[in-house]
Design a protein around this motif. Sequence first.
Motif, PDB file in Angstrom:
ATOM      1  N   THR A  95       0.824  -1.203   0.000  1.00  0.00           N
ATOM      2  CA  THR A  95       0.000   0.000   0.000  1.00  0.00           C
ATOM      3  C   THR A  95       0.858   1.254   0.000  1.00  0.00           C
ATOM      4  O   THR A  95       0.617   2.191  -0.756  1.00  0.00           O
ATOM      5  N   THR A 148      -5.202   0.389   6.207  1.00  0.00           N
ATOM      6  CA  THR A 148      -6.300   1.304   5.910  1.00  0.00           C
ATOM      7  C   THR A 148      -5.900   2.747   6.203  1.00  0.00           C
ATOM      8  O   THR A 148      -6.276   3.656   5.480  1.00  0.00           O
ATOM      9  N   VAL A 151      -4.190   4.620   3.253  1.00  0.00           N
ATOM     10  CA  VAL A 151      -5.069   5.107   2.185  1.00  0.00           C
ATOM     11  C   VAL A 151      -5.925   6.264   2.685  1.00  0.00           C
ATOM     12  O   VAL A 151      -6.117   7.264   1.993  1.00  0.00           O
ATOM     13  N   PHE A 191      -7.872  -1.974  -1.094  1.00  0.00           N
ATOM     14  CA  PHE A 191      -7.213  -0.671  -0.956  1.00  0.00           C
ATOM     15  C   PHE A 191      -6.086  -0.513  -1.974  1.00  0.00           C
ATOM     16  O   PHE A 191      -6.027   0.477  -2.704  1.00  0.00           O
ATOM     17  N   VAL A 227     -12.042   3.431  -3.487  1.00  0.00           N
ATOM     18  CA  VAL A 227     -10.718   4.047  -3.454  1.00  0.00           C
ATOM     19  C   VAL A 227     -10.319   4.534  -4.844  1.00  0.00           C
ATOM     20  O   VAL A 227      -9.857   5.673  -5.004  1.00  0.00           O
TER      21      VAL A 227
END
Lengths: 186, 141, 143
Positions: free
Chosen positions: A46, C103, C106, B38, B123
């Motif tokens: 991420t 999470t 983001v 995500f 997202v």
Amino acid sequence: MLMMGAVGLAIARIRDLFAVSMLSGIFSLIGAAAYVVLDAVDVAFTEAAVGAGISTVLMLGTLALTTRKEKMGGGKSKSTAAFLVVAVTGAVLVYGTFDMPRYGDKIAAIHHHVVPRYIEKSGEEVGMPNIVTSVLASYRGYDTLGEVFVIFTAATGVLAILGRARRRREDEEADEGRSGTKEIAS
Amino acid sequence: MMHRKVVLRVVSKFLIPPILLFALYVQFHGDFGPGGGFQAGVIFGSGFILYAILFGVDMAKRVLPPWSTRLLLVVGVLTYGLTGVAGLLLGGNYLDYNVLAHDPLHGQHYGILIVELGVGITVAAAMITIFNVFAGQTGGD
Amino acid sequence: MQGIVDAFQPLYDLWLSFEAFMVGPASPGLLGYWIVIGLMMTGFYIVIAHDNLVKKIVGLNVFQVSVFLFYILMAKVSGGTAPILAEGISVYSNPLPHVLILTAIVVGVATTALGLALVVRIRNAYNTIEDDEILAVEEEEDR
């Protein structure tokens, strides 16, 4: 992680905002590498996608709309005061770490309570090899729902703050007989 | 300005389909390896943002008009929320996936897949919307 | 493929020696936390010492990343692997902080975008993104 510290200091010193936004991209990328060696592959993934990609682009977009250079000055006394505050806070925090569990400690409090169940049972209860995904979407579904709503709200907020100004400009362009849109499109 | 970026544009034409494909792979392979909604959303969004940077925001808006990204934003959130409601209607708790199929394990699989899809859509749509708004300010130069 | 892996071997060895130092008897095992605190204080300093609003947001980001790193450091278990179930592995890192931070990253970028949007809006209204100049304009208007 020491490299992250170095890049952070560079960000604090450099006044060219373009260089700063590039450095913050590098900062996230090094951060992603640190997450990989700390066994957090999902998080690293991420961070690499977000930090090195989207946030740098957004930062540059803002710079294009504002200015590239940070104004010089700010006052010697102000930065000294700020440094003092930071040094005191940092010292207090370092003092606090002496009671923290040691790095990689297996018996730290954080590894007990619900976590053993996630690790031992999620294979049978959810049936997915990736524990992070099963915790994210199943055990902690409410959490993730909340996060999704935060993202939704942030996007709506950006639209509310900036979307309107743009529409006004488009209207003005339309009044001028729709010049300019054609050449951009080509 | 645009004609000077020939190399970038050709290379990005090769790159964008794999980026989008990789985003879908990350989306649906999140159960087994690292990945999930995500990350997939962010990668999918950056594919479109790359397109918008190189071909101009107006071209990108022709591919994916602003109203569609706003709609997708809502659709993503609702996908997540309504999955919870579906569990409620089928006799379970809110966001309880066990009741979504006859077998609790399959229910969990479906639930997580749908929920992750909702997250990914939200997202991606949020990223594209935010970028469009920022880039639209300058008039797309 | 093996050649590429081998090329990263020295880097990995460097990390292993660093890790050995972090857990070993030479250090109290808190070095990671101290680096996190250093980063956090860097971010804090940027936020309070600089007037430029974009710079402040970058400082907040640095602060944020330091908190992320803190969580991930706590999640690490010696000898554990990434939390993906596999045959023959019994020790995993703690997956819960990973979920929270995943999470949060983001969400962090979305909120950063919101902050940057506010900066752009401020620039449209005041024609500057320096904190003290904005205050000067405000006082000018009040008079």
